[in-house]
Design a protein around this motif. Structure first.
Motif, PDB file in Angstrom:
ATOM      1  N   GLN A   1       0.802  -1.301  -0.219  1.00  0.00           N
ATOM      2  CA  GLN A   1       0.291   0.198   0.102  1.00  0.00           C
ATOM      3  C   GLN A   1       0.856   1.252  -0.013  1.00  0.00           C
ATOM      4  OE1 GLN A   1      -3.156  -0.311  -0.196  1.00  0.00           O
ATOM      5  NE2 GLN A   1      -3.785   1.930  -0.106  1.00  0.00           N
ATOM      6  N   VAL A   2       0.581   2.208  -0.875  1.00  0.00           N
ATOM      7  CA  VAL A   2       1.504   3.669  -0.959  1.00  0.00           C
ATOM      8  C   VAL A   2       0.468   4.449  -0.634  1.00  0.00           C
ATOM      9  CG1 VAL A   2       2.523   5.095  -2.598  1.00  0.00           C
ATOM     10  CG2 VAL A   2       2.831   2.433  -2.916  1.00  0.00           C
ATOM     11  N   HIS A   3       0.920   5.478   0.239  1.00  0.00           N
ATOM     12  CA  HIS A   3       0.408   6.385   0.854  1.00  0.00           C
ATOM     13  C   HIS A   3       0.797   7.931   0.304  1.00  0.00           C
ATOM     14  CE1 HIS A   3      -2.298   8.926   3.330  1.00  0.00           C
ATOM     15  NE2 HIS A   3      -1.271   9.473   4.090  1.00  0.00           N
ATOM     16  N   LEU A   4       0.129   8.676  -0.557  1.00  0.00           N
ATOM     17  CA  LEU A   4       0.688   9.857  -1.035  1.00  0.00           C
ATOM     18  C   LEU A   4       0.221  11.183  -0.461  1.00  0.00           C
ATOM     19  CD1 LEU A   4       0.224   8.634  -4.791  1.00  0.00           C
ATOM     20  CD2 LEU A   4       2.335   8.651  -3.490  1.00  0.00           C
ATOM     21  N   ALA A  23       4.797  13.638  -1.204  1.00  0.00           N
ATOM     22  CA  ALA A  23       5.520  12.665  -0.398  1.00  0.00           C
ATOM     23  C   ALA A  23       4.778  11.146  -0.539  1.00  0.00           C
ATOM     24  CB  ALA A  23       5.664  13.049   0.965  1.00  0.00           C
ATOM     25  N   ALA A  24       5.748  10.311  -0.856  1.00  0.00           N
ATOM     26  CA  ALA A  24       5.239   8.677  -0.834  1.00  0.00           C
ATOM     27  C   ALA A  24       5.870   8.026   0.278  1.00  0.00           C
ATOM     28  CB  ALA A  24       5.501   8.212  -2.284  1.00  0.00           C
ATOM     29  N   SER A  25       5.133   6.964   0.748  1.00  0.00           N
ATOM     30  CA  SER A  25       5.422   6.261   1.679  1.00  0.00           C
ATOM     31  C   SER A  25       4.623   4.661   1.498  1.00  0.00           C
ATOM     32  CB  SER A  25       5.187   6.737   3.134  1.00  0.00           C
ATOM     33  OG  SER A  25       3.759   6.776   3.253  1.00  0.00           O
ATOM     34  N   GLY A  26       5.305   3.753   2.043  1.00  0.00           N
ATOM     35  CA  GLY A  26       4.789   2.313   2.049  1.00  0.00           C
ATOM     36  C   GLY A  26       5.298   1.518   0.716  1.00  0.00           C
ATOM     37  N   ARG A  72      11.647  13.935  -9.715  1.00  0.00           N
ATOM     38  CA  ARG A  72      11.558  13.138  -8.605  1.00  0.00           C
ATOM     39  C   ARG A  72      12.780  12.728  -7.986  1.00  0.00           C
ATOM     40  NH1 ARG A  72       9.112   7.584 -10.459  1.00  0.00           N
ATOM     41  NH2 ARG A  72       9.362   6.961  -8.366  1.00  0.00           N
ATOM     42  N   ASP A  73      12.764  12.606  -6.570  1.00  0.00           N
ATOM     43  CA  ASP A  73      14.119  12.176  -5.715  1.00  0.00           C
ATOM     44  C   ASP A  73      13.621  10.944  -5.031  1.00  0.00           C
ATOM     45  OD1 ASP A  73      16.027  12.047  -3.832  1.00  0.00           O
ATOM     46  OD2 ASP A  73      16.064  14.108  -3.335  1.00  0.00           O
ATOM     47  N   ASN A  74      14.122  10.067  -5.818  1.00  0.00           N
ATOM     48  CA  ASN A  74      14.124   8.481  -5.224  1.00  0.00           C
ATOM     49  C   ASN A  74      14.490   8.372  -3.691  1.00  0.00           C
ATOM     50  OD1 ASN A  74      12.486   7.948  -7.362  1.00  0.00           O
ATOM     51  ND2 ASN A  74      14.297   6.943  -8.552  1.00  0.00           N
ATOM     52  N   ALA A  75      15.640   8.949  -3.496  1.00  0.00           N
ATOM     53  CA  ALA A  75      16.187   8.882  -2.117  1.00  0.00           C
ATOM     54  C   ALA A  75      15.196   9.254  -1.216  1.00  0.00           C
ATOM     55  CB  ALA A  75      17.704   9.589  -2.205  1.00  0.00           C
ATOM     56  N   LYS A  76      14.531  10.351  -1.473  1.00  0.00           N
ATOM     57  CA  LYS A  76      13.473  11.044  -0.550  1.00  0.00           C
ATOM     58  C   LYS A  76      12.295  10.530  -0.675  1.00  0.00           C
ATOM     59  CE  LYS A  76      16.226  15.176   0.007  1.00  0.00           C
ATOM     60  NZ  LYS A  76      16.396  16.631  -0.130  1.00  0.00           N
ATOM     61  N   PRO A  88      -4.269  31.389 -15.585  1.00  0.00           N
ATOM     62  CA  PRO A  88      -5.902  31.182 -14.856  1.00  0.00           C
ATOM     63  C   PRO A  88      -6.371  29.735 -15.210  1.00  0.00           C
ATOM     64  CG  PRO A  88      -5.831  33.559 -15.555  1.00  0.00           C
ATOM     65  CD  PRO A  88      -4.506  32.840 -15.942  1.00  0.00           C
ATOM     66  N   GLU A  89      -6.136  29.223 -16.217  1.00  0.00           N
ATOM     67  CA  GLU A  89      -6.708  28.023 -16.979  1.00  0.00           C
ATOM     68  C   GLU A  89      -5.935  26.902 -16.094  1.00  0.00           C
ATOM     69  OE1 GLU A  89      -5.800  30.558 -18.856  1.00  0.00           O
ATOM     70  OE2 GLU A  89      -5.044  29.830 -20.668  1.00  0.00           O
ATOM     71  N   ASP A  90      -5.195  27.032 -15.336  1.00  0.00           N
ATOM     72  CA  ASP A  90      -4.237  26.090 -14.545  1.00  0.00           C
ATOM     73  C   ASP A  90      -4.746  25.872 -13.340  1.00  0.00           C
ATOM     74  OD1 ASP A  90      -1.141  27.503 -15.838  1.00  0.00           O
ATOM     75  OD2 ASP A  90      -2.231  25.490 -16.630  1.00  0.00           O
ATOM     76  N   THR A  91      -5.916  26.736 -12.981  1.00  0.00           N
ATOM     77  CA  THR A  91      -6.697  26.685 -11.580  1.00  0.00           C
ATOM     78  C   THR A  91      -7.019  25.330 -11.521  1.00  0.00           C
ATOM     79  OG1 THR A  91      -6.771  28.968 -11.498  1.00  0.00           O
ATOM     80  CG2 THR A  91      -8.413  27.535 -10.293  1.00  0.00           C
ATOM     81  N   ALA A  92      -7.073  24.454 -10.702  1.00  0.00           N
ATOM     82  CA  ALA A  92      -7.534  23.081 -10.322  1.00  0.00           C
ATOM     83  C   ALA A  92      -6.763  22.691  -9.077  1.00  0.00           C
ATOM     84  CB  ALA A  92      -7.156  22.097 -11.607  1.00  0.00           C
ATOM     85  N   VAL A  93      -7.577  21.433  -8.636  1.00  0.00           N
ATOM     86  CA  VAL A  93      -7.027  20.428  -7.606  1.00  0.00           C
ATOM     87  C   VAL A  93      -6.054  19.962  -8.505  1.00  0.00           C
ATOM     88  CG1 VAL A  93      -7.465  18.843  -5.839  1.00  0.00           C
ATOM     89  CG2 VAL A  93      -8.988  20.611  -6.394  1.00  0.00           C
ATOM     90  N   TYR A  94      -4.945  19.780  -7.688  1.00  0.00           N
ATOM     91  CA  TYR A  94      -3.786  18.807  -8.374  1.00  0.00           C
ATOM     92  C   TYR A  94      -3.500  17.403  -7.607  1.00  0.00           C
ATOM     93  CZ  TYR A  94      -2.544  22.347 -11.603  1.00  0.00           C
ATOM     94  OH  TYR A  94      -2.575  23.117 -12.706  1.00  0.00           O
ATOM     95  N   TYR A  95      -3.507  16.451  -8.212  1.00  0.00           N
ATOM     96  CA  TYR A  95      -3.133  14.973  -7.493  1.00  0.00           C
ATOM     97  C   TYR A  95      -1.978  14.741  -8.074  1.00  0.00           C
ATOM     98  CZ  TYR A  95      -8.420  15.600  -6.692  1.00  0.00           C
ATOM     99  OH  TYR A  95      -9.626  15.966  -6.289  1.00  0.00           O
ATOM    100  N   CYS A  96      -1.404  13.753  -7.009  1.00  0.00           N
ATOM    101  CA  CYS A  96      -0.453  13.031  -7.209  1.00  0.00           C
ATOM    102  C   CYS A  96      -1.026  11.388  -7.583  1.00  0.00           C
ATOM    103  CB  CYS A  96       0.525  13.087  -6.020  1.00  0.00           C
ATOM    104  SG  CYS A  96       1.938  12.109  -6.287  1.00  0.00           S
ATOM    105  N   ALA A  97      -0.149  10.799  -8.545  1.00  0.00           N
ATOM    106  CA  ALA A  97      -0.726   9.154  -8.635  1.00  0.00           C
ATOM    107  C   ALA A  97       0.626   8.672  -8.663  1.00  0.00           C
ATOM    108  CB  ALA A  97      -1.632   9.103  -9.673  1.00  0.00           C
ATOM    109  N   ALA A  98       0.336   7.205  -8.334  1.00  0.00           N
ATOM    110  CA  ALA A  98       1.299   6.220  -8.323  1.00  0.00           C
ATOM    111  C   ALA A  98       0.924   5.033  -9.084  1.00  0.00           C
ATOM    112  CB  ALA A  98       2.286   6.212  -7.112  1.00  0.00           C
ATOM    113  N   ASP A  99       1.977   4.152  -9.812  1.00  0.00           N
ATOM    114  CA  ASP A  99       1.433   2.944 -10.186  1.00  0.00           C
ATOM    115  C   ASP A  99       2.850   2.005 -10.393  1.00  0.00           C
ATOM    116  OD1 ASP A  99      -1.363   1.510 -11.508  1.00  0.00           O
ATOM    117  OD2 ASP A  99       0.492   0.758 -12.163  1.00  0.00           O
TER     118      ASP A  99
END
Length: 123
Positions: A1-4, A23-26, A72-76, A88-99
């Motif tokens: 399980q990965v927590h972002l 920040a990713a963990s798990g 990315r910094d794989n060490a961190k 203004p068109e960049d206004t949004a909620v930004y989400y991080c995703a992993a796979d």
């Protein structure tokens, strides 16, 4: 399980810059393909940028090419999105995703998602 967990969002004037962090963990972070998506008010979620586990390959939404940089910094266990010349068109909620296997990445299917961080660009 990965927590972002995303951070770094905020309010900025058009032409300004922000740096988002995730920040990713798990999990075995260096194996994961990481990506940023966004969802603007009243719109569908859209892909913004992705970076492979080794950090060597990156891909961007056409409208952000030359303005946004994913890294990315794989060490961190961190992934970043440097956003410059914001509009203004960049206004949004930004989400991080992993796979890990990324079998569905090309159609926006990622296994793990963060809660999102709001970016608001004023004109």
């Amino acid at each position: 399980q990965v927590h972002l967990v995303e951070s770094g969002g905020g309010l900025v004037q058009a032409g300004g810059s922000l740096r988002l962090s995730c920040a990713a963990s798990g999990g075995a972070f260096s194996r994961y393909t990481m990506a940023w998506f966004r969802r603007a008010p009243g719109k569908e979620r859209e892909f913004v940028a992705t970076i492979r586990g080794s950090g060597g390959s990156t891909y961007y939404l056409d409208s952000v090419k030359g303005r946004f940089t994913i890294s990315r910094d794989n060490a961190k266990n961190m992934v970043y999105l440097q956003m410059n010349v914001l509009k203004p068109e960049d206004t949004a909620v930004y989400y991080c995703a992993a796979d890990d296997t990324c079998r569905g990445c090309s159609v926006g299917v990622y296994e793990y998602w963060g809660q999102g961080t709001q970016v608001t660009v004023s004109s």
